[in-house]
Motif scaffolding. Structure first.
Motif, PDB file in Angstrom:
ATOM      1  N   CYS A  90       0.817  -1.217   0.000  1.00 57.41           N
ATOM      2  CA  CYS A  90       0.000   0.000   0.000  1.00 57.41           C
ATOM      3  C   CYS A  90       0.849   1.265   0.000  1.00 57.41           C
ATOM      4  N   SER A  91       2.074   1.169   0.480  1.00 61.25           N
ATOM      5  CA  SER A  91       2.947   2.335   0.525  1.00 61.25           C
ATOM      6  C   SER A  91       4.394   1.856   0.526  1.00 61.25           C
ATOM      7  N   ALA A  92       5.293   2.805   0.436  1.00 56.63           N
ATOM      8  CA  ALA A  92       6.708   2.434   0.405  1.00 56.63           C
ATOM      9  C   ALA A  92       7.142   1.762   1.704  1.00 56.63           C
ATOM     10  N   SER A  93       6.474   2.108   2.807  1.00 54.16           N
ATOM     11  CA  SER A  93       6.830   1.524   4.104  1.00 54.16           C
ATOM     12  C   SER A  93       5.898   0.402   4.520  1.00 54.16           C
ATOM     13  N   CYS A  94       5.142  -0.147   3.588  1.00 55.44           N
ATOM     14  CA  CYS A  94       4.181  -1.208   3.902  1.00 55.44           C
ATOM     15  C   CYS A  94       4.919  -2.438   4.436  1.00 55.44           C
ATOM     16  N   ASN A  95       4.419  -2.972   5.563  1.00 60.15           N
ATOM     17  CA  ASN A  95       5.070  -4.137   6.170  1.00 60.15           C
ATOM     18  C   ASN A  95       4.118  -5.307   6.335  1.00 60.15           C
ATOM     19  N   ILE A  96       3.006  -5.306   5.606  1.00 56.09           N
ATOM     20  CA  ILE A  96       2.061  -6.416   5.663  1.00 56.09           C
ATOM     21  C   ILE A  96       2.562  -7.533   4.760  1.00 56.09           C
ATOM     22  N   ASP A  97       2.743  -8.708   5.319  1.00 52.73           N
ATOM     23  CA  ASP A  97       3.242  -9.861   4.585  1.00 52.73           C
ATOM     24  C   ASP A  97       2.205 -10.975   4.668  1.00 52.73           C
ATOM     25  N   ILE A  98       1.828 -11.513   3.515  1.00 52.86           N
ATOM     26  CA  ILE A  98       0.813 -12.568   3.491  1.00 52.86           C
ATOM     27  C   ILE A  98       1.261 -13.797   4.264  1.00 52.86           C
ATOM     28  N   ASN A  99       2.566 -14.017   4.346  1.00 48.43           N
ATOM     29  CA  ASN A  99       3.072 -15.229   5.000  1.00 48.43           C
ATOM     30  C   ASN A  99       3.196 -15.074   6.517  1.00 48.43           C
ATOM     31  N   THR A 100       3.293 -13.834   7.008  1.00 46.04           N
ATOM     32  CA  THR A 100       3.514 -13.628   8.434  1.00 46.04           C
ATOM     33  C   THR A 100       2.466 -12.752   9.081  1.00 46.04           C
ATOM     34  N   TRP A 101       1.458 -12.315   8.373  1.00 49.01           N
ATOM     35  CA  TRP A 101       0.473 -11.383   8.916  1.00 49.01           C
ATOM     36  C   TRP A 101      -0.311 -12.009  10.050  1.00 49.01           C
ATOM     37  N   VAL A 102      -0.492 -11.226  11.126  1.00 46.83           N
ATOM     38  CA  VAL A 102      -1.329 -11.627  12.255  1.00 46.83           C
ATOM     39  C   VAL A 102      -2.272 -10.466  12.552  1.00 46.83           C
ATOM     40  N   PRO A 103      -3.455 -10.729  13.114  1.00 41.72           N
ATOM     41  CA  PRO A 103      -4.414  -9.646  13.396  1.00 41.72           C
ATOM     42  C   PRO A 103      -3.798  -8.569  14.279  1.00 41.72           C
ATOM     43  N   PHE A 104      -4.073  -7.319  13.944  1.00 38.86           N
ATOM     44  CA  PHE A 104      -3.559  -6.176  14.683  1.00 38.86           C
ATOM     45  C   PHE A 104      -4.684  -5.457  15.413  1.00 38.86           C
ATOM     46  N   TYR A 105      -5.861  -5.380  14.797  1.00 38.27           N
ATOM     47  CA  TYR A 105      -7.031  -4.767  15.398  1.00 38.27           C
ATOM     48  C   TYR A 105      -7.986  -5.860  15.879  1.00 38.27           C
ATOM     49  N   SER A 106      -8.791  -5.520  16.862  1.00 32.49           N
ATOM     50  CA  SER A 106      -9.743  -6.501  17.384  1.00 32.49           C
ATOM     51  C   SER A 106     -10.836  -6.823  16.376  1.00 32.49           C
ATOM     52  N   THR A 107     -11.042  -5.943  15.406  1.00 33.40           N
ATOM     53  CA  THR A 107     -12.079  -6.172  14.401  1.00 33.40           C
ATOM     54  C   THR A 107     -11.620  -7.055  13.260  1.00 33.40           C
ATOM     55  N   GLU A 108     -10.349  -7.398  13.215  1.00 31.96           N
ATOM     56  CA  GLU A 108      -9.822  -8.187  12.105  1.00 31.96           C
ATOM     57  C   GLU A 108     -10.029  -9.678  12.351  1.00 31.96           C
ATOM     58  N   GLY A 156      -8.472   6.947  -6.227  1.00 30.17           N
ATOM     59  CA  GLY A 156      -8.677   6.209  -4.992  1.00 30.17           C
ATOM     60  C   GLY A 156      -7.924   4.903  -4.973  1.00 30.17           C
ATOM     61  N   HIS A 157      -7.335   4.574  -3.858  1.00 31.22           N
ATOM     62  CA  HIS A 157      -6.644   3.297  -3.712  1.00 31.22           C
ATOM     63  C   HIS A 157      -6.704   2.904  -2.248  1.00 31.22           C
ATOM     64  N   TRP A 158      -6.559   1.614  -1.971  1.00 35.28           N
ATOM     65  CA  TRP A 158      -6.692   1.081  -0.621  1.00 35.28           C
ATOM     66  C   TRP A 158      -5.336   0.985   0.050  1.00 35.28           C
ATOM     67  N   VAL A 159      -5.308   1.300   1.328  1.00 43.70           N
ATOM     68  CA  VAL A 159      -4.093   1.193   2.121  1.00 43.70           C
ATOM     69  C   VAL A 159      -4.431   0.472   3.424  1.00 43.70           C
ATOM     70  N   HIS A 160      -3.424  -0.146   4.016  1.00 41.98           N
ATOM     71  CA  HIS A 160      -3.625  -0.836   5.286  1.00 41.98           C
ATOM     72  C   HIS A 160      -3.654   0.182   6.420  1.00 41.98           C
ATOM     73  N   ALA A 161      -4.649   0.064   7.280  1.00 41.76           N
ATOM     74  CA  ALA A 161      -4.764   0.987   8.410  1.00 41.76           C
ATOM     75  C   ALA A 161      -3.562   0.865   9.340  1.00 41.76           C
ATOM     76  N   GLN A 162      -3.019  -0.342   9.495  1.00 43.22           N
ATOM     77  CA  GLN A 162      -1.862  -0.544  10.356  1.00 43.22           C
ATOM     78  C   GLN A 162      -0.644   0.196   9.818  1.00 43.22           C
ATOM     79  N   CYS A 163      -0.454   0.163   8.476  1.00 46.53           N
ATOM     80  CA  CYS A 163       0.690   0.852   7.871  1.00 46.53           C
ATOM     81  C   CYS A 163       0.544   2.373   7.972  1.00 46.53           C
ATOM     82  N   MET A 164      -0.704   2.855   8.087  1.00 45.14           N
ATOM     83  CA  MET A 164      -0.946   4.292   8.204  1.00 45.14           C
ATOM     84  C   MET A 164      -0.891   4.767   9.655  1.00 45.14           C
ATOM     85  N   ASP A 165      -0.540   3.852  10.582  1.00 49.21           N
ATOM     86  CA  ASP A 165      -0.433   4.190  12.013  1.00 49.21           C
ATOM     87  C   ASP A 165      -1.738   4.723  12.573  1.00 49.21           C
TER      88      ASP A 165
END
Length: 528
Positions: free
Chosen positions: A420-438, A452-461
């Motif tokens: 989603c961004s240059a600093s995106c750290n979401i990895d399909i192989n290691t991703w674990v839930p970060f928010y309680s809603t996930e 319009g484009h989608w970004v990860h809320a976790q990567c956006m802090d």
């Protein structure tokens, strides 16, 4: 040549122009779906189980040491063998379009790890390249040449987006032909070298290339610069001595003016050219046989199959080589159809009648499993396009059978396995839930910049409280990379300047001009 209708099926929005087919030991696998992979098949690779011209799609898995492979449409694809006589081979995948309409410049190597009656497992590895790395592109070709006991891959043609410095709002997604450079890729050392050959003056896209030993033949293709389908036939010869490689090009007579054609190999030296377009609005219904022998090429017209009226009268068609002399063709369905993006499919077998029967028997034997219920095949209806059986409740279970798209959300527009961004750290192989809603996917939020484009809320802090607040409020959100740009593009609000009143002095001397009556009255009061 024989043409067979694939029993019409439903839920086929994954199958769109630009998909690819891989053939491993007679088993055909689908790659390059429309939209991002879903939970039931996170790899986006499916085994095409074809029996009696009926088709099911079964999810395939990746090994734990595999990298993530995004779904790519219009990539360059070819097989890579250890040597010319080896029976073991891998597939090379380069470039292509992602569902976010981005272009890839990466190169992947896919190999079959395990195939049994229940599950197919692949290994996918991304190759790091150095030197003259080809830019991101699509609609190009890649081939492997063998010379003096060595092998190299050759990349040519394709289209890419115009450079960023030349992009405007109106031409942001405009594409141009890539430069007519020939790239040699050495997989052993991971280095690339580009060559500019004087015979290749125009960049070509959606052309055809066939290779044998140390020679590649390129024919057809479309050039955006002059809007022509080149009738030229190019012969590229690659010599791999101990020193630097030598690449030469020769222009031969007898080319074909066609783009987006499909080539399938029927024997060691024979290929069949099918489909494509001879102009923007006219399909090419003529088929050709291409014979490569003794360092020469021969192209002759051959008897075409009995095209159905639907194929003859449709405006467009698309497809891909299934291997073993077979081609999967698709045409759009009627506009009145309730199913969106509906297509009809055919299998074209280019071998002789006896060879076709033997191939069909082999495919049926390979598809049979001892534990499969013969009655689980859903009957197909003519009004539908593809049939995915509703038996895959979980991709990870051993009894996974077929893919069921009905149970999925429509994630074709969100694509949560993205960078989603240059600093995106979401990895399909290691991703674990970060928010309680996930639960099954990372939380995302839409950036309103541009289209319009989608970004990860976790990567956006974003905190969970802020994420919920933004999702409930009817406001525009801009990601970290576009928030400053958006501020710069905003028109400054008109500021109303208030008139500043002068400050009153502490003591003010006032001079009054009195009229005559007023003066008399004043004097009278003074002396009274």
């Amino acid at each position: 040549m024989s043409l067979h209708v694939v029993s019409a099926v439903s839920n086929s929005s994954l199958l769109q122009p630009g998909f690819s087919l891989l053939n491993f030991d007679g088993h055909v696998f689908f790659f390059g779906q429309k939209g991002w992979p879903k939970r039931s098949c996170p790899t986006g690779v499916f085994f095409l189980d074809i029996k009696k011209n009926e088709l099911k799609m079964k999810p395939a898995a990746f090994s734990k040491d595999s990298c993530y492979l995004p779904p790519l449409r219009y990539p360059a694809l070819c097989t890579l063998r250890g040597n010319a006589e080896s029976d073991e081979y891998q597939y090379i995948i380069h470039g292509g379009k992602t569902p976010n309409n981005d272009l890839s410049d990466k190169i992947y190597v896919m190999s079959l790890v395990n195939k049994n009656s229940k599950k197919t497992t692949f290994q996918c590895i991304e190759k790091d390249l150095g030197g003259d790395v080809p830019e991101a592109r699509y609609g190009h070709t890649i081939n492997v040449v063998h010379s003096r006991g060595k092998s190299m891959s050759v990349i040519f043609g394709g289209r890419s987006y115009i450079p960023l410095a030349q992009r405007t709002t109106e031409k942001w997604n405009s594409v141009v032909d890539c430069l007519p450079s020939v790239f040699l890729v050495d997989f052993e050392f991971g280095c690339c070298t580009s060559y500019i050959l004087p015979e290749l003056q125009d960049g070509l896209s959606f052309h055809v290339s066939v290779a044998r030993n140390d020679t590649i033949y390129i024919l057809g293709g479309h050039s955006l610069q002059n809007n022509l389908r080149s009738p030229s036939l190019y012969k590229i010869k690659v010599d791999l001595p101990l020193g630097s490689p030598a690449v030469t090009c020769t222009i031969l007579p007898g080319g074909i003016s066609v783009s987006s054609a499909i080539v399938t190999q029927t024997s060691d030296t024979e290929f069949v050219l099918v489909g494509g377009y001879q102009s923007d609005n006219q399909k090419r219904l003529v088929c050709n046989t291409i014979v490569l022998e003794d360092n020469k090429i021969e192209i002759v017209e051959r008897a075409s199959p009995d095209w159905t009226p639907d194929i003859k009268h449709c405006r467009m068609w698309f497809g891909c080589d299934m291997g073993k002399g077979s081609v999967l063709l698709g045409i759009p369905g009627p506009n009145k159809q309730l199913i969106s993006d509906a297509n009809y499919f055919y299998i074209l077998r280019c071998k002789g009648a006896e060879e076709d029967k033997e191939e069909e028997r082999t495919a049926q034997i390979c598809s049979q499993t001892s534990t499969e219920d013969p009655g689980d095949s859903t009957p197909f209806e003519d009004s539908e396009e593809f049939c995915f059986s509703a038996e895959a409740n979980s991709f990870d279970l051993d009894d996974t059978d077929t893919y069921n798209e009905d149970d999925e959300e429509d994630e074709s527009e969100t694509g949560y396995w993205i960078t989603c961004s240059a600093s995106c750290n979401i990895d399909i192989n290691t991703w674990v839930p970060f928010y309680s809603t996930e639960l099954n996917k990372p939380a995302m939020i839409l950036c309103s910049s541009g289209a319009g484009h989608w970004v990860h809320a976790q990567c956006m802090d974003l905190s969970e409280t802020m994420l919920l607040r933004l999702s409930e409020a009817n406001v525009k959100y801009f990601c970290n990379e576009h928030v400053d740009l958006n501020k710069g593009l905003q028109t400054p609000k008109k500021v109303v300047h208030l008139k500043k009143q002068p400050m009153k002095p502490l003591r003010k001397k006032t001079t009054m001009k009195l009229t005559t009556p007023t003066k008399k009255s004043f004097l009278r009061r003074l002396f009274e």
